[in-house]
Design a protein around this motif. Sequence first.
Motif, PDB file in Angstrom:
ATOM      1  N   SER B   9       0.836  -1.194   0.000  1.00  0.00           N
ATOM      2  CA  SER B   9       0.000   0.000   0.000  1.00  0.00           C
ATOM      3  C   SER B   9       0.876   1.250   0.000  1.00  0.00           C
ATOM      4  O   SER B   9       0.476   2.294  -0.526  1.00  0.00           O
ATOM      5  CB  SER B   9      -0.936   0.008   1.208  1.00  0.00           C
ATOM      6  N   HIS B  10       2.053   1.143   0.592  1.00  0.00           N
ATOM      7  CA  HIS B  10       2.985   2.271   0.612  1.00  0.00           C
ATOM      8  C   HIS B  10       4.404   1.735   0.468  1.00  0.00           C
ATOM      9  O   HIS B  10       4.765   0.776   1.143  1.00  0.00           O
ATOM     10  CB  HIS B  10       2.842   3.063   1.924  1.00  0.00           C
ATOM     11  N   LEU B  21       5.891  -2.721  -8.297  1.00  0.00           N
ATOM     12  CA  LEU B  21       4.558  -2.582  -7.731  1.00  0.00           C
ATOM     13  C   LEU B  21       3.712  -3.745  -8.249  1.00  0.00           C
ATOM     14  O   LEU B  21       3.740  -4.040  -9.448  1.00  0.00           O
ATOM     15  CB  LEU B  21       3.934  -1.241  -8.131  1.00  0.00           C
ATOM     16  N   ARG B  22       2.957  -4.340  -7.341  1.00  0.00           N
ATOM     17  CA  ARG B  22       2.233  -5.549  -7.697  1.00  0.00           C
ATOM     18  C   ARG B  22       0.727  -5.345  -7.676  1.00  0.00           C
ATOM     19  O   ARG B  22       0.200  -4.607  -6.843  1.00  0.00           O
ATOM     20  CB  ARG B  22       2.623  -6.688  -6.761  1.00  0.00           C
ATOM     21  N   CYS B  23       0.085  -6.042  -8.565  1.00  0.00           N
ATOM     22  CA  CYS B  23      -1.365  -5.946  -8.700  1.00  0.00           C
ATOM     23  C   CYS B  23      -1.912  -7.337  -8.962  1.00  0.00           C
ATOM     24  O   CYS B  23      -1.287  -8.129  -9.685  1.00  0.00           O
ATOM     25  CB  CYS B  23      -1.683  -5.004  -9.861  1.00  0.00           C
ATOM     26  N   VAL B  24      -3.042  -7.644  -8.375  1.00  0.00           N
ATOM     27  CA  VAL B  24      -3.773  -8.850  -8.730  1.00  0.00           C
ATOM     28  C   VAL B  24      -5.102  -8.398  -9.320  1.00  0.00           C
ATOM     29  O   VAL B  24      -5.985  -7.934  -8.594  1.00  0.00           O
ATOM     30  CB  VAL B  24      -4.007  -9.770  -7.526  1.00  0.00           C
ATOM     31  N   GLY B 106      -4.543   1.340  -4.943  1.00  0.00           N
ATOM     32  CA  GLY B 106      -3.351   2.135  -5.184  1.00  0.00           C
ATOM     33  C   GLY B 106      -2.169   1.771  -4.298  1.00  0.00           C
ATOM     34  O   GLY B 106      -2.327   1.207  -3.209  1.00  0.00           O
ATOM     35  N   THR B 107      -0.993   2.082  -4.813  1.00  0.00           N
ATOM     36  CA  THR B 107       0.253   2.015  -4.035  1.00  0.00           C
ATOM     37  C   THR B 107       0.846   3.410  -4.009  1.00  0.00           C
ATOM     38  O   THR B 107       1.067   4.010  -5.062  1.00  0.00           O
ATOM     39  CB  THR B 107       1.280   1.055  -4.673  1.00  0.00           C
ATOM     40  N   ARG B 108       1.077   3.901  -2.800  1.00  0.00           N
ATOM     41  CA  ARG B 108       1.727   5.214  -2.677  1.00  0.00           C
ATOM     42  C   ARG B 108       3.222   5.009  -2.725  1.00  0.00           C
ATOM     43  O   ARG B 108       3.794   4.352  -1.844  1.00  0.00           O
ATOM     44  CB  ARG B 108       1.327   5.905  -1.381  1.00  0.00           C
TER      45      ARG B 108
END
Lengths: 110, 112
Positions: B9-10, B21-24, B106-108
Amino acid sequence: DAKTTQPTSMDCAEGRAANLPCNHSTISGNEYVYWYRQIHSQGPQYIIHGLKNNETNEMASLIITEDRKSSTLILPHATLRDTAVYYCIARTDSWGKLQFGAGTQVVVTP
Amino acid sequence: EPEVTQTPSHQVTQMGQEVILRCVPISNHLYFYWYRQILGQKVEFLVSFYNNEISEKSEIFDDQFSVERPDGSNFTLKIRSTKLEDSAMYFCASSEFVYEQYFGPGTRLTVT
């Protein structure tokens, strides 16, 4: 994709309908109008989209003028949780990128 | 209800370091996207991905950026050598066939 113009901000009383205008005077015949919203830096959330006809779903209604040069998003009974930035986007591709503008900051007050 | 998830997340990193940065995405979705939002600015498109290749990319998405779908579930954004101006919120999105895109939280990314 056509440029859209929205007011910078608007206030709405809780429980009342919120009517959010959007101008897209250069929209072409194959461009859809999409609405998204972003609640305080969260990921944008899809609301609704339309081409020519008015549309309604569980979140909102979309009214598109007959000449398609403008549209209005209606939140029928605004709640405090509807406070967000609302984006109106004109888009040709049904799957391609979304181009976000500055949107309208809507503040729902008790 | 299915949702797009993102980790971390951060992320705090030093200038010049690589970050991933990872996303599913949602499991049956076919189109994948990365966007970013610098604090106080609008959401900007970075890249779209379909059928294991980039469909479109913006001017922001230069050689320092890459995307990958390493397995059937993850979708990653790599920044090779981070700059201060890469500090932003990065959003992943996915869509099934057409129309609505579903965004993650999101990722900060903070580059110091």
